[in-house]
Design a protein around this motif. Sequence first.
Motif, short mmCIF file in Angstrom:
data_model
loop_
_atom_site.label_atom_id
_atom_site.label_comp_id
_atom_site.label_asym_id
_atom_site.label_seq_id
_atom_site.Cartn_x
_atom_site.Cartn_y
_atom_site.Cartn_z
N MET A 1 0.82 -1.19 0.00
CA MET A 1 0.00 0.00 0.00
C MET A 1 0.86 1.26 0.00
N ILE A 2 1.93 1.24 0.78
CA ILE A 2 2.84 2.38 0.84
C ILE A 2 3.49 2.59 -0.52
N ALA A 3 3.85 1.50 -1.19
CA ALA A 3 4.47 1.62 -2.52
C ALA A 3 3.50 2.26 -3.51
N MET A 4 2.24 1.91 -3.40
CA MET A 4 1.23 2.49 -4.28
C MET A 4 1.10 3.99 -4.03
N LEU A 5 1.12 4.41 -2.77
CA LEU A 5 1.05 5.84 -2.45
C LEU A 5 2.30 6.58 -2.94
N ARG A 6 3.45 5.92 -2.86
CA ARG A 6 4.68 6.54 -3.34
C ARG A 6 4.64 6.73 -4.85
N LEU A 7 3.86 5.95 -5.54
CA LEU A 7 3.67 6.12 -6.97
C LEU A 7 2.59 7.15 -7.28
N LEU A 8 1.48 7.06 -6.58
CA LEU A 8 0.31 7.88 -6.91
C LEU A 8 0.45 9.35 -6.54
N PRO A 10 3.20 11.46 -6.40
CA PRO A 10 3.91 12.24 -7.42
C PRO A 10 3.19 12.23 -8.78
N LEU A 11 2.55 11.11 -9.09
CA LEU A 11 1.81 11.04 -10.35
C LEU A 11 0.67 12.04 -10.37
N LEU A 12 -0.08 12.14 -9.28
CA LEU A 12 -1.17 13.12 -9.21
C LEU A 12 -0.66 14.55 -9.30
N LEU A 13 0.49 14.82 -8.72
CA LEU A 13 1.08 16.16 -8.83
C LEU A 13 1.46 16.47 -10.28
N VAL A 14 2.08 15.53 -10.95
CA VAL A 14 2.47 15.73 -12.35
C VAL A 14 1.23 15.87 -13.23
N LEU A 15 0.23 15.04 -12.99
CA LEU A 15 -1.00 15.12 -13.77
C LEU A 15 -1.74 16.43 -13.53
N SER A 16 -1.67 16.95 -12.31
CA SER A 16 -2.31 18.23 -12.01
C SER A 16 -1.63 19.37 -12.75
N VAL A 17 -0.31 19.35 -12.77
CA VAL A 17 0.43 20.37 -13.52
C VAL A 17 0.10 20.28 -15.00
#
Length: 88
Positions: A1-8, A10-17
């Motif tokens: 679960m922690i690994a998934m959060l570590r992926l999601l 930064p991904l959400l930040l990049v997708l938001s930009v």
Amino acid sequence: MIAMLRLLIPLLLVLSVAYVAVSIYSRQRRRAKLIAHWRRKGLTGDREAFVRRGLAQYDRSFRRRLILAIYAVPLGLIAIIVYYTNFT
């Protein structure tokens, strides 16, 4: 679960930009097209009101909502990959 959060996260930040950048770019392109249409047709009256009405229509358009695919496609693909690797 922690690994998934570590992926999601930064991904959400990049997708938001990316979403903000594409949204601003698309709105500016629509504004430029409305001004070009105004000049080409030789319309008279309040140009800013014409542009405001056109942008209001653009805000309600399908094209504007299609930009949300910036979030849906990558997150959907990740969900499919996670499901496929864990349950098949």
